[in-house]
Design an enzyme around this catalytic site. Structure first.
Site, PDB file in Angstrom:
ATOM      1  N   LYS A  83       0.857  -1.125  -0.151  1.00  0.00           N
ATOM      2  CA  LYS A  83       0.117  -0.026  -0.113  1.00  0.00           C
ATOM      3  C   LYS A  83       0.891   1.150   0.075  1.00  0.00           C
ATOM      4  CE  LYS A  83      -3.859   1.867   2.768  1.00  0.00           C
ATOM      5  NZ  LYS A  83      -4.497   1.660   3.792  1.00  0.00           N
ATOM      6  N   SER A 152      -9.488   1.598   3.123  1.00  0.00           N
ATOM      7  CA  SER A 152      -8.507   2.539   2.124  1.00  0.00           C
ATOM      8  C   SER A 152      -7.460   1.570   1.590  1.00  0.00           C
ATOM      9  CB  SER A 152      -8.006   3.486   3.302  1.00  0.00           C
ATOM     10  OG  SER A 152      -7.121   2.747   4.138  1.00  0.00           O
ATOM     11  N   SER A 176      -9.891  -0.696   7.259  1.00  0.00           N
ATOM     12  CA  SER A 176      -9.292  -0.362   5.817  1.00  0.00           C
ATOM     13  C   SER A 176      -8.817  -1.774   5.084  1.00  0.00           C
ATOM     14  CB  SER A 176      -8.334   0.536   5.816  1.00  0.00           C
ATOM     15  OG  SER A 176      -9.015   1.675   5.820  1.00  0.00           O
TER      16      SER A 176
END
Lengths: 433, 433
Positions: A83, A152, A176
């Site tokens: 990420k 997210s 997330s």
């Protein structure tokens, strides 16, 4: 061994399968990387999972591993995605914000360095929402580009779900990891708070943040967890033939899509039929204020953590973030923040007591299928409690919703009993998956 | 108002006094900065508190503040020092390691941004030991260059103790704020774990790390704490005229210099005479294993946190660190680490129960005066328990040792009751200081 060239099937293997093939000399690290890159090239225009991807850099890593005489570690040759909230010394890291466009950290986050130490091949940086908050990135759902992949950790969920990489790292402050994993039909694991170190990860709210791992098998999750704890990987123990499972309708059950509630209830019944001890768990009413508590902790910390950006780059912060977590954090007093932390600590003790009777709890991961539209990443409330409780959780891709899209079920374990949670999740997945 | 030029007395004022003078128009921000710079120029060759100091940059900040028509915040014009383990966007940050020599972060740590937002003038970066561990930097004790100033926040302690700046930020994983503050005759405050955000601070062991504040008055500590919590500063409440003080000889009491034990016992008696309720507190034997517990948590995390440096820059890591915390972290199993965290959580609850009867505990900060020699920063064991317990603590400069050097006394409060701790510390300091 020489590279075997592009093999279209390789990209869809799990990490555990890739490692076996490479160790047996049946595939090179380069061939695996080539297969993943070819699949990404094919699918990326639709999915847009990657914030940064440089095939040359990927192949250079893979070829260097192939030049070693022996396996460099338990992830030797396995591509992984990270990420873009997580620092990497050789790839830019922009935290999902225009403020940091092109920013190049000077070192790897601990989780990236541990992955490379184990022989992993860093594929690239996966799309994150702005600062791992709500303002979405470009990623679309791999099965329907009209729908959100969740967030997210949007790119991590989509990349693993679309078979671009077998492993990806995300982070979770509310939902997330669990949410995008559920939407994208992968296993998403959030560890006991504190276990997997966050050095080099842009902090949202440190009292809640954890890493999270996405994979297409629980064996892969367990393998990757061992790597990130810097432990010798050991296979999961077999779960008890009769795990004790608490079926937990949280105070937010009414926010579920009715079909999700029905699917979870049917799963609880089915688990009894296949031998589990399933019993309903009703949380005491003390737990009802979780949404406000989570908001106080996450926003108070976020507002202070991002003082530099707020003071110097206000115009480059999204309205969503300004009017959401930042405004909430400004409105939250220190006394409210302390009260919230003390509330959370007291509830953790209550939950420890509840876990005396259960191996895991079965509950919802998400409201339902990934919703249509790219402006929101979906309702996060089903994870806020477990995140705040610091307990380990995993979403298991068990269900299909009315539009044929995946819906995960969440299993939650006791703090520090992550391996037991993964073993029970394996048991459940093998019987209902 | 025009700069009043160099004023030799200004540098020795507290932050609270500086703010008053500046607000009253009796000194400019530039004059205060000039005074501090002049004193530093005079003293730095002996003390060596600063890793980075650029007078032009300091004066530019001060002049910019003077050009404002009004106060920019509660620290308007107050110079502060920041441990070089803490990122600053305009000054290099090398974390006490040759690996990061000249490294320039792209943003301010949260604590630095909050200090600037409040109008503070960043004086420079203070010397830290290597990665806030044990391998010392160049700083010497301000009162005796043969002696250590303590560590790991060596430069912060020495700079405040030597009147170079009224405020400085340090960090503590074991004793790294309390110890140098005690040696250098300043107030050193470690907050309740988690209160003051650590974003932009190089993590040593995140389950234990906190910021710490150094100042020459408790009012300054309270003011700076409010600034770093982003709260409107409010004066401390008066302490009760009869605070309840537990006198706590920890399991490590035998490691104290005999004179320190005597000084603490005399202080406990004196506090009774001036009206406090003082009672001896004996910790249950459960607490005896604190040194091993602290070692497990700090070293397990450190070893994993520094994977990038260990894998890529091993030769630039000191032998002290390699053979100490890194080796310990390698030897610590995940099970030992989890057991240690669970132990700590259980002891925190026990300590909460003990605090039901006391406002604060009085205990040792350090073994005695700063020892002779610059190769060690002194014995840290007197802080390991309180650090691991996540309780707030402050060292108060109460005593003078046999060589005329300062020795602090440590007051420890209940979690989230930091203001009460500071108020009682004020009461104690006014009566015994």
């Amino acid at each position: 061994m020489r590279a075997t060239g592009l093999d279209k099937r390789l990209h869809a293997l799990t990490a555990t399968e890739m490692v076996k093939l490479i160790q047996a000399g049946e595939a090179s690290c380069e061939a695996v990387a080539q297969a993943c890159l070819a699949h990404i090239e094919d699918r990326e225009p639709d999915v847009q999972a990657w914030q940064y991807l440089n095939p040359d850099r990927v192949l250079a890593q893979a070829r260097a591993l192939d030049r070693q005489n022996a396996s460099t570690g338990p992830l030797h040759g396995v591509p992984f995605g990270v990420k873009d909230i997580i620092d990497t010394y050789d790839m830019p890291t922009s935290y999902g914000s225009p403020i940091y466009q092109g920013h190049q950290p000077v070192l790897d986050a601990a989780c990236v360095a541990l992955s490379r130490k184990a022989g992993g091949v860093l594929m690239g940086k996966t799309v994150t929402t702005e600062f791992a908050n709500m303002h979405p990135g470009k990623t679309r759902h791999p099965m329907d580009p009209q729908r959100t992949p969740g967030g997210s950790s949007s790119g991590s969920g989509a990349a693993v779900g679309d078979h671009m990489v077998p492993l990806a790292i995300g982070t979770q402050t509310t939902a997330s990891v669990i949410r995008p994993a559920s939407f994208c039909s992968v296993f998403g694991y959030r560890p006991t708070y504190g276990d997997l170190r966050m050095v080099g990860v842009k902090e949202a709210a440190g009292s809640l943040d954890t890493l999270g791992l996405m994979a297409r098998s629980i064996d892969d999750i367990s393998l990757y967890r061992d790597v990130l704890l810097d432990m010798e990987p050991t296979p999961l123990p077999p779960a008890s033939q009769a795990p004790k499972i608490g079926f937990c309708r949280t105070p937010l059950w009414s926010e579920l899509e009715p079909y999700t509630a029905s699917l979870l209830e049917a799963a609880a019944e089915q688990l009894t039929k296949v031998g589990a001890h399933v019993q309903e768990v009703k949380l005491p009413s003390d737990f009802d204020s979780i949404v406000e508590i989570h908001r106080a902790i996450s926003s108070f910390e976020f507002r202070r953590n991002f003082t530099y950006e707020i003071e110097n780059h206000w115009e480059q912060i999204s309205l969503t973030l300004r009017q959401g977590r930042i405004a909430n954090g400004q409105a939250c007093s220190y006394e409210q923040y302390c009260d919230a932390r003390m509330w959370a600590e007291a509830r953790r003790r209550q939950l420890d007591d509840i876990f005396a009777s259960f191996d895991v709890l079965l509950t919802a991961s998400v409201a339902g299928e990934a919703p249509v539209g790219l402006s929101s990443t979906g309702n996060p409330v089903f994870c806020a409690l477990w995140t705040t409780m610091h307990v380990p959780a995993i979403t298991v891709p068990l269900f299909t919703g009315p539009h044929g899209l995946p819906v995960g079920a969440q299993l939650v374990g006791r703090r520090y009993r992550d391996r037991q949670l993964l073993a029970v999740a394996q048991w459940v997945s093998q019987r209902l998956g």
